[in-house]
Design a protein around this motif. Structure first.
Motif, short mmCIF file in Angstrom:
data_model
loop_
_atom_site.label_atom_id
_atom_site.label_comp_id
_atom_site.label_asym_id
_atom_site.label_seq_id
_atom_site.Cartn_x
_atom_site.Cartn_y
_atom_site.Cartn_z
N TRP A 103 40.63 29.31 -11.79
CA TRP A 103 40.85 30.25 -10.69
C TRP A 103 39.57 30.95 -10.27
O TRP A 103 39.39 31.28 -9.10
N TYR A 104 38.65 31.19 -11.22
CA TYR A 104 37.36 31.74 -10.83
C TYR A 104 36.58 30.74 -9.98
O TYR A 104 35.95 31.11 -8.99
N GLY A 105 36.63 29.47 -10.36
CA GLY A 105 35.98 28.44 -9.55
C GLY A 105 36.58 28.34 -8.17
O GLY A 105 35.87 28.27 -7.16
N PHE A 106 37.91 28.34 -8.10
CA PHE A 106 38.60 28.28 -6.81
C PHE A 106 38.32 29.52 -5.96
O PHE A 106 38.11 29.43 -4.75
N TYR A 107 38.26 30.67 -6.62
CA TYR A 107 37.97 31.92 -5.92
C TYR A 107 36.60 31.86 -5.26
O TYR A 107 36.45 32.21 -4.09
N PHE A 108 35.59 31.44 -5.99
CA PHE A 108 34.25 31.39 -5.41
C PHE A 108 34.10 30.27 -4.39
O PHE A 108 33.25 30.35 -3.51
N LEU A 109 34.93 29.26 -4.46
CA LEU A 109 34.98 28.26 -3.39
C LEU A 109 35.46 28.93 -2.09
O LEU A 109 34.84 28.77 -1.03
N LEU A 110 36.54 29.70 -2.17
CA LEU A 110 37.05 30.41 -0.98
C LEU A 110 36.05 31.44 -0.47
O LEU A 110 35.81 31.54 0.74
N ILE A 111 35.46 32.20 -1.36
CA ILE A 111 34.49 33.21 -0.96
C ILE A 111 33.28 32.54 -0.30
O ILE A 111 32.75 33.04 0.69
N GLY A 112 32.85 31.41 -0.82
CA GLY A 112 31.73 30.69 -0.22
C GLY A 112 32.03 30.24 1.19
O GLY A 112 31.17 30.33 2.07
N ILE A 113 33.24 29.77 1.42
CA ILE A 113 33.62 29.31 2.76
C ILE A 113 33.60 30.47 3.75
O ILE A 113 33.12 30.34 4.87
N PHE A 114 34.09 31.62 3.34
CA PHE A 114 34.19 32.76 4.26
C PHE A 114 32.92 33.59 4.32
O PHE A 114 32.72 34.33 5.28
#
Length: 162
Positions: free
Chosen positions: A98-109
């Motif tokens: 979930w931390y990896g997925f979270y920073f994937l989303l944050i990176g996109i935005f």
């Protein structure tokens, strides 16, 4: 010129840019300090940073395309609201995936606002006004770098990853 700087539209864009970069700047400048005690895997944290950087690069192209297709002002509003919602998710997540997925989303935005703000200023204020306002808007990121150490000092005893 000052009339444009103190207009409501510019103040909203400036504030959204400031808030957009505040959490990301704080988390990324202190990434290992914050997340190493939580995750306890240095290599995994490095992979998360690679994922974040890659997603940020892809997000830059995506938000440029999205802004051209749907209008810059609507895109700025969407990015601001979605980015704020995603950043608040940090309080609820746990686990490596979930931390990896979270920073994937944050990176996109994360780079979305930076990508669309220049054309947004031109759309709202015309080519001359937008060009004059862009350096003022860019100062929001510099202000963020000044605010972060103050926030760290003020919250060092309250907000620890432990």
């Amino acid at each position: 010129m000052l009339r444009l700087v103190f207009s409501l539209n510019f103040i909203l864009i400036f504030t959204a840019s400031l808030l957009n970069s505040l959490m990301s700047t704080y988390a990324l400048t202190n990434f290992k300090i914050i997340f190493l005690p939580i995750i306890n895997d240095d290599h995994f944290l490095t992979y998360i940073l690679v994922i974040y950087s890659t997603a940020s690069m892809v997000g830059t192209f995506y938000w440029g395309w999205y802004g051209d297709k749907h209008g810059i002002t609507k895109t700025m509003l969407f990015i601001s609201v979605a980015d704020a919602c995603f950043k608040l998710l940090l309080l609820l997540i746990s686990g490596k995936f979930w931390y990896g997925f979270y920073f994937l989303l944050i990176g996109i935005f994360d780079k979305g606002m930076i990508t669309v703000v220049g054309p947004g200023l031109v759309e709202l204020f015309g080519i001359e006004g937008g060009t004059e306002l862009l350096p003022f808007k860019a100062s929001s990121v510099l202000i963020t770098f000044a605010i972060i150490p103050i926030v760290q000092i003020a919250t060092k005893d309250m907000c620890t990853p432990y």
